[in-house]
Scaffold this active site. Structure first.
Site, PDB file in Angstrom:
ATOM      1  N   SER B 147       4.440  12.396  -7.100  1.00 26.47           N
ATOM      2  CA  SER B 147       4.943  12.184  -5.745  1.00 26.47           C
ATOM      3  C   SER B 147       5.494  13.496  -5.177  1.00 26.47           C
ATOM      4  CB  SER B 147       5.995  11.074  -5.782  1.00 26.47           C
ATOM      5  OG  SER B 147       6.241  10.573  -4.496  1.00 26.47           O
ATOM      6  N   ASP B 223      -0.623   1.793  -4.188  1.00 29.51           N
ATOM      7  CA  ASP B 223       0.601   2.585  -4.021  1.00 29.51           C
ATOM      8  C   ASP B 223       1.171   2.323  -2.629  1.00 29.51           C
ATOM      9  OD1 ASP B 223       2.420   4.715  -3.456  1.00 29.51           O
ATOM     10  OD2 ASP B 223       1.427   5.932  -4.999  1.00 29.51           O
ATOM     11  N   HIS B 256       3.083   2.958  -7.387  1.00 28.68           N
ATOM     12  CA  HIS B 256       3.713   4.279  -7.396  1.00 28.68           C
ATOM     13  C   HIS B 256       4.649   4.473  -8.596  1.00 28.68           C
ATOM     14  CE1 HIS B 256       4.463   7.943  -5.083  1.00 28.68           C
ATOM     15  NE2 HIS B 256       5.753   7.813  -5.271  1.00 28.68           N
TER      16      HIS B 256
END
Lengths: 278, 278
Positions: B147, B223, B256
């Site tokens: 991320s 995600d 995620h």
């Protein structure tokens, strides 16, 4: 009725978190389940995991690293919270080793705790019934756990012959009734008559075991709780005396943490897999 | 001088947590290192891991499940905190996406942040110097992250040819300067002149890259941040236009979380291992 809290895809299967009303605990309970990819097309066996003091259903699923091998072996993993919570019992959140997160997996009999602290029945009966009704699992089950949960796994398997295909433990509390620290919690949940405690003491249960279920136990030699609280040598001694099969692996330099568990969890899963083949 | 906070044995090696004074950040920093068993007898290469928003050095070490394969491959893992902390900057702890835990791995230039937010220099230079001086590692290093940390890994590798043997990312923010959400943080750290931002934007760096370092990127299709914030399709497009080697794996149904990372981290480690052999 169980309520899905969240679901994450992992290793081709999924980790799912649920909440539900527990009949035996008269309270809400939380659990997490890892369903391996095989569960999409067949019913898979289940390994129940009992965590240690202060843990919830989340610690094992996020830290133990068990899912990769469980996905390979086709075993579902179920981890439950270590007690019911938010019951409004006076002092329930004041100690790390009594009350919330510290059920010791007993059926409490004292007035304050008997309504909401029946984790023995929850783990042995209520939860498996729920798991078998709601997920693609069969009736074959094994049990394992860590520390307070290692105690839980051993005494649950030893006290209920035929229920579990296999049992293992990491750093278990093996002789709670002869340990001054744990005795306080037992007295709080069960009252002062220690005769009633013995059914929850693995070393006591070995003495009268009718089934010779082999025990697999890993214990770190650098475990900060080993000497005073865990005392795995007591289990070794009673197993020797009563000729109970025990594989005790003293792991050099390992401590009490999930870093230790993660290192050897694959061995435990493979051990259980041998007994869980239908 | 680095100060040992704690050490746990794991997979025959050890996970160690340290604190130290960072010269470039004028502040204390924390990092964790996994030393595989091979480090006892030889110098091993290092994979640097950059975490996402709100994380510390702990998330990767406890949740990613990377150590088992790192122990097999003989690679050290280093994860650092995602910013310096407790600097007394007004508002530093008020947002999850700006300030503490949200450095975006930049060298800040605005008055409030320029003293304590120089994570680019910290990751690129100060931390490797410390790691190489204090542990049994060689100078070969690769970089990966998740991320915000995927952004960090990609832009650090693309912007510094020859420094990293290989690079990979999970769910990276690939085009921060064209993303209204991240632009707020960049403006806060770097001021309003967006020309100065481009050195920290992976998609921009691809356009002028002199080294064709292959990128390995895993992205979950479920995600929750993919569409609005991560926008990996922008990376795919610019790599295609500029003929930059990219292996982009869209992982069906994954989200995620670290459950996603844990599923594919072994693939990434094996990828890096091919480049890290001396």
């Amino acid at each position: 009725m169980i309520e899905l809290v969240k679901r994450h895809r992992q290793f081709g299967g999924s980790v799912e978190y649920y909440r539900h009303h527990s009949v035996v605990n008269h309270s809400n309970m939380s659990f997490a389940i890892f369903l391996p990819p095989q569960a999409k097309t067949q019913k898979v066996p289940v390994l129940y995991w009992l965590s240690g003091l202060t843990c919830t259903e989340d610690n094992f699923m996020t830290k133990a690293g068990a899912q990769q091998v469980a996905a390979q072996l086709g075993i579902a993993l179920v981890a439950m919270d270590t007690s019911s919570r938010d019951n409004g019992i006076a002092g329930e959140d004041e100690s790390y080793d009594f009350g919330s997160g510290a059920s010791f997996y007993l059926n409490a009999t004292t007035e304050a705790w008997s309504k909401n602290y029946n984790m023995y029945d929850y783990v042995l009966s209520e939860l498996p019934t729920i798991i078998e009704a709601n997920f693609s699992v069969n009736a074959l089950k094994s049990i394992s756990g860590h520390s307070m949960g290692g105690h839980g796994a051993l005494m649950m398997a030893l006290g209920n012959p035929g229920v579990y295909q296999s049992v293992s433990a990491f750093s278990p509390i093996v002789a709670p009734t002869s340990n001054s620290w744990v005795r306080q919690a037992f007295a709080g949940y069960l009252g002062e008559d220690s005769a009633a405690w013995l059914q929850y003491d693995s070393c006591e249960l070995i003495k009268t075991a009718t089934e010779r279920l082999p025990l697999l136990v890993d214990q770190g030699t650098s475990d900060e709780y080993l000497k005073e609280y865990l005392q795995v040598e007591k289990l070794a001694a009673v197993c020797k005396t009563h000729n109970h099969p025990l594989t005790l692996r003293m792991q050099e330099g390992y401590d009490h943490s999930y870093f230790f568990i993660s290192t050897f969890i694959a061995d435990h899963l493979r051990h259980h897999a041998r007994y869980l083949s239908a």
